[in-house]
Design a protein around this motif. Sequence first.
Motif, PDB file in Angstrom:
ATOM      1  N   UNK A 188      44.099  85.942  -9.794  1.00  0.00           N
ATOM      2  CA  UNK A 188      43.442  85.485 -11.022  1.00  0.00           C
ATOM      3  C   UNK A 188      44.154  84.265 -11.602  1.00  0.00           C
ATOM      4  N   UNK A 189      45.470  84.342 -11.695  1.00  0.00           N
ATOM      5  CA  UNK A 189      46.231  83.231 -12.258  1.00  0.00           C
ATOM      6  C   UNK A 189      46.105  81.981 -11.397  1.00  0.00           C
ATOM      7  N   UNK A 190      46.127  82.168 -10.081  1.00  0.00           N
ATOM      8  CA  UNK A 190      46.025  81.034  -9.169  1.00  0.00           C
ATOM      9  C   UNK A 190      44.669  80.345  -9.286  1.00  0.00           C
ATOM     10  N   UNK A 191      43.607  81.139  -9.373  1.00  0.00           N
ATOM     11  CA  UNK A 191      42.264  80.564  -9.461  1.00  0.00           C
ATOM     12  C   UNK A 191      42.046  79.873 -10.803  1.00  0.00           C
ATOM     13  N   UNK A 192      42.521  80.471 -11.876  1.00  0.00           N
ATOM     14  CA  UNK A 192      42.368  79.839 -13.191  1.00  0.00           C
ATOM     15  C   UNK A 192      43.158  78.541 -13.267  1.00  0.00           C
ATOM     16  N   UNK A 193      44.328  78.501 -12.642  1.00  0.00           N
ATOM     17  CA  UNK A 193      45.146  77.293 -12.653  1.00  0.00           C
ATOM     18  C   UNK A 193      44.439  76.144 -11.942  1.00  0.00           C
ATOM     19  N   UNK A 194      43.620  76.464 -10.923  1.00  0.00           N
ATOM     20  CA  UNK A 194      42.922  75.426 -10.169  1.00  0.00           C
ATOM     21  C   UNK A 194      41.521  75.164 -10.713  1.00  0.00           C
ATOM     22  N   UNK A 195      41.205  75.706 -11.884  1.00  0.00           N
ATOM     23  CA  UNK A 195      39.950  75.352 -12.531  1.00  0.00           C
ATOM     24  C   UNK A 195      38.795  76.300 -12.275  1.00  0.00           C
ATOM     25  N   UNK A 196      39.018  77.410 -11.589  1.00  0.00           N
ATOM     26  CA  UNK A 196      37.941  78.381 -11.367  1.00  0.00           C
ATOM     27  C   UNK A 196      37.639  79.118 -12.671  1.00  0.00           C
ATOM     28  N   UNK A 197      36.374  79.445 -12.882  1.00  0.00           N
ATOM     29  CA  UNK A 197      35.963  80.135 -14.095  1.00  0.00           C
ATOM     30  C   UNK A 197      35.101  81.348 -13.745  1.00  0.00           C
ATOM     31  N   UNK A 198      34.966  82.239 -14.721  1.00  0.00           N
ATOM     32  CA  UNK A 198      34.140  83.430 -14.541  1.00  0.00           C
ATOM     33  C   UNK A 198      32.687  83.136 -14.899  1.00  0.00           C
ATOM     34  N   UNK A 199      31.771  83.853 -14.235  1.00  0.00           N
ATOM     35  CA  UNK A 199      30.353  83.781 -14.607  1.00  0.00           C
ATOM     36  C   UNK A 199      30.205  84.350 -16.020  1.00  0.00           C
ATOM     37  N   UNK A 200      29.535  83.634 -16.918  1.00  0.00           N
ATOM     38  CA  UNK A 200      29.422  84.115 -18.303  1.00  0.00           C
ATOM     39  C   UNK A 200      28.582  85.376 -18.432  1.00  0.00           C
ATOM     40  N   UNK A 201      27.835  85.734 -17.381  1.00  0.00           N
ATOM     41  CA  UNK A 201      26.952  86.899 -17.474  1.00  0.00           C
ATOM     42  C   UNK A 201      27.540  88.146 -16.836  1.00  0.00           C
ATOM     43  N   UNK A 202      28.141  87.989 -15.654  1.00  0.00           N
ATOM     44  CA  UNK A 202      28.622  89.187 -14.946  1.00  0.00           C
ATOM     45  C   UNK A 202      30.135  89.223 -14.757  1.00  0.00           C
ATOM     46  N   UNK A 203      30.798  88.098 -14.960  1.00  0.00           N
ATOM     47  CA  UNK A 203      32.251  88.070 -14.847  1.00  0.00           C
ATOM     48  C   UNK A 203      32.775  87.736 -13.469  1.00  0.00           C
ATOM     49  N   UNK A 204      31.903  87.553 -12.466  1.00  0.00           N
ATOM     50  CA  UNK A 204      32.368  87.175 -11.136  1.00  0.00           C
ATOM     51  C   UNK A 204      32.931  85.753 -11.171  1.00  0.00           C
ATOM     52  N   UNK A 205      33.766  85.452 -10.150  1.00  0.00           N
ATOM     53  CA  UNK A 205      34.292  84.101 -10.050  1.00  0.00           C
ATOM     54  C   UNK A 205      33.172  83.150  -9.653  1.00  0.00           C
ATOM     55  N   UNK A 206      33.157  81.980 -10.270  1.00  0.00           N
ATOM     56  CA  UNK A 206      32.157  80.967  -9.958  1.00  0.00           C
ATOM     57  C   UNK A 206      32.672  80.041  -8.864  1.00  0.00           C
ATOM     58  N   UNK A 207      31.758  79.636  -7.971  1.00  0.00           N
ATOM     59  CA  UNK A 207      32.102  78.594  -7.014  1.00  0.00           C
ATOM     60  C   UNK A 207      32.197  77.269  -7.763  1.00  0.00           C
ATOM     61  N   UNK A 208      32.803  76.304  -7.153  1.00  0.00           N
ATOM     62  CA  UNK A 208      32.985  75.010  -7.814  1.00  0.00           C
ATOM     63  C   UNK A 208      31.634  74.403  -8.155  1.00  0.00           C
ATOM     64  N   UNK A 209      31.491  73.955  -9.397  1.00  0.00           N
ATOM     65  CA  UNK A 209      30.250  73.314  -9.818  1.00  0.00           C
ATOM     66  C   UNK A 209      29.203  74.271 -10.352  1.00  0.00           C
ATOM     67  N   UNK A 210      29.422  75.578 -10.238  1.00  0.00           N
ATOM     68  CA  UNK A 210      28.444  76.547 -10.729  1.00  0.00           C
ATOM     69  C   UNK A 210      28.636  76.799 -12.222  1.00  0.00           C
ATOM     70  N   UNK A 211      27.542  77.053 -12.905  1.00  0.00           N
ATOM     71  CA  UNK A 211      27.603  77.502 -14.299  1.00  0.00           C
ATOM     72  C   UNK A 211      27.246  78.977 -14.404  1.00  0.00           C
ATOM     73  N   UNK A 212      26.434  79.463 -13.441  1.00  0.00           N
ATOM     74  CA  UNK A 212      26.083  80.880 -13.314  1.00  0.00           C
ATOM     75  C   UNK A 212      26.242  81.248 -11.848  1.00  0.00           C
ATOM     76  N   UNK A 213      26.761  82.425 -11.547  1.00  0.00           N
ATOM     77  CA  UNK A 213      27.058  82.783 -10.159  1.00  0.00           C
ATOM     78  C   UNK A 213      25.790  83.009  -9.338  1.00  0.00           C
TER      79      UNK A 213
END
Length: 292
Positions: free
Chosen positions: A164-189
């Motif tokens: 989690x810390x590694x992905x957040x440090x590199x700019x990964x974000x959670x889907x605002x609806x379900x909480x899954x990790x988003x691929x680069x450039x996604x706003x919803x998973x």
Amino acid sequence: MVKRTHEMGKAGLSIPAVLKENKLLTPYRFFQAKRDWPQIIGKQIAKYSYIKDIDKNCVIIGVLNSIWMNQLFMYSQEIQKKLNDYIGEEFIHSVRFVRSGKKPAPVVYETLDGEEESDYPSGRIGDVVLSDDYVQTVRQETSHLPERIREKMAALRFAQEKRRLSMEEEGFRHCPRCGRWLARGETVCLFCRLEDRQHKKKLVHDLLIQMPWLSLDQFAHEIGAGRSDRLYIELYNEVRRDCIYKLIERIHYDSDTPEDDLFLALFITRKTPVELTDDHVRNLANRYRKKE
């Protein structure tokens, strides 16, 4: 009683036995069939088709154009046999073809062959240092567990937090609806987008089943969408194709009803029921019957 050998081996060698014991081997083999479609059906055919889904014991094949749709339809029995031979049992009872504009993105996962997730932190997760407070919290929360699994559970929690810390440090974000990790450039998973698409597809299907004669303009008016709404236009064409090919398949194998024949005529001609004669419906259906 399960025999324990205490011998270490590759996990991949024991997976089939475990899945078979838990009655999950057939679905797993079907997943493998989706991956190995080119080897099962041949590279030439696989260029224009793929396994899209399964509905109970019916496999749904996505086909990229109408020419190959017609060709594959004539070989549905052979495709069914090849899939069952690959799976290892008579799991597939029928084959259905649907028109698909393009193949889905390849499934991305990590295997013994070295394939890796495409959206994954570039740095080594093992190099991430956890705070003393987090480590202490995990130790406290796992202290009540039996000794044999306490360390395993703590190690799992540590690995999850490091990821989690590694992905957040590199700019990964959670889907605002379900909480899954988003691929680069996604706003919803992808999963949420697919869920939205399936919901809209059901609305389109329910409307066209009630009024299969609707033109695109009439459909857009009924559903409240504009002609510029690409998704609804895509779903309109997709649902109509699915319904038409499903009805043709029933007629081809002589398992149709008079209602099926009527609906096929409504979908193809886009005429209302009062505009069709019994002879018109009968003659249209007979075009698709299997020749003796």
